[in-house]
Design an enzyme around this catalytic site. Sequence first.
Site, short mmCIF file in Angstrom:
data_model
loop_
_atom_site.label_atom_id
_atom_site.label_comp_id
_atom_site.label_asym_id
_atom_site.label_seq_id
_atom_site.Cartn_x
_atom_site.Cartn_y
_atom_site.Cartn_z
CB SER A 1 37.14 26.43 -4.24
OG SER A 1 37.47 27.06 -2.75
CD GLU B 1 48.00 10.46 -13.89
OE1 GLU B 1 47.31 11.33 -13.69
OE2 GLU B 1 48.30 9.84 -14.86
CB SER B 2 45.79 12.08 -6.63
OG SER B 2 46.12 10.57 -6.36
CG HIS C 1 41.12 26.24 -1.47
ND1 HIS C 1 39.93 26.16 -2.17
CD2 HIS C 1 41.82 25.37 -1.49
CE1 HIS C 1 39.70 24.94 -1.98
NE2 HIS C 1 40.75 24.37 -1.54
CB CYS D 1 49.44 7.41 -7.01
SG CYS D 1 47.91 7.42 -7.82
#
Lengths: 116, 116
Positions: A55, A62-63, A68, A83
């Site tokens: 993971s 920007e996020s 996974h 974003c």
Amino acid sequence: GLTLGRQLTIDYYNCRKEALGDCDALEKAFVDAARSSGATVISSSFHAFNPQGVSGVVIIAESHFTVHVWPEHRYAAVDIFSCGEHIDMERAKKTLQEFLGAGKVVVSSDMGRGIF
Amino acid sequence: GLTLGRQLTIDYYNCRKEALGDCDALEKAFVDAARSSGATVISSSFHAFNPQGVSGVVIIAESHFTVHVWPEHRYAAVDIFSCGEHIDMERAKKTLQEFLGAGKVVVSSDMGRGIF
């Protein structure tokens, strides 16, 4: 209307098993894919599970990118949340497809987040 | 058929501004929400942006919680990704709603990931 973010969920099937088994290589590939898409990487954190599976998350200005992987199913679940308009998600998707050697790629959702 | 994971994307609108401004409190709330849902927390990483905004991720043994907040819009974008059946996502959703003081909660998607 205003939409704050865009999120792509991408399912990579029939991946190269070797690509899914190496946690460090996955981390490097995702950091590189984020950078190549135009994102500013803030941090990354990848975790290998026993006996298998990884993971990981790359936090970008920007996020995020998350992944996974299930080597036993040759499958990787990827999210790209962004974003701002300057992230080239299509490029990121293709870069990751090449790295993962995925035979089948499904964009399971492509949504706006934070809709006013 | 086999489905490896389930992903909920939740949009919290009209949040308490104070809840969105405190990076440490957000991290604690998300780690607590993950634990209370039955998840095993592996690591968490939260980042405060200047002048405002927080991005955070909690990696759990069962996949992840992520959050991005826009205090200026009183909005938080949350994802809960889980493999395995034992995570109580409804409980996590409610715990976070209480912490965020959200007046409006929208489950923008609820999907299976890795469908064979």
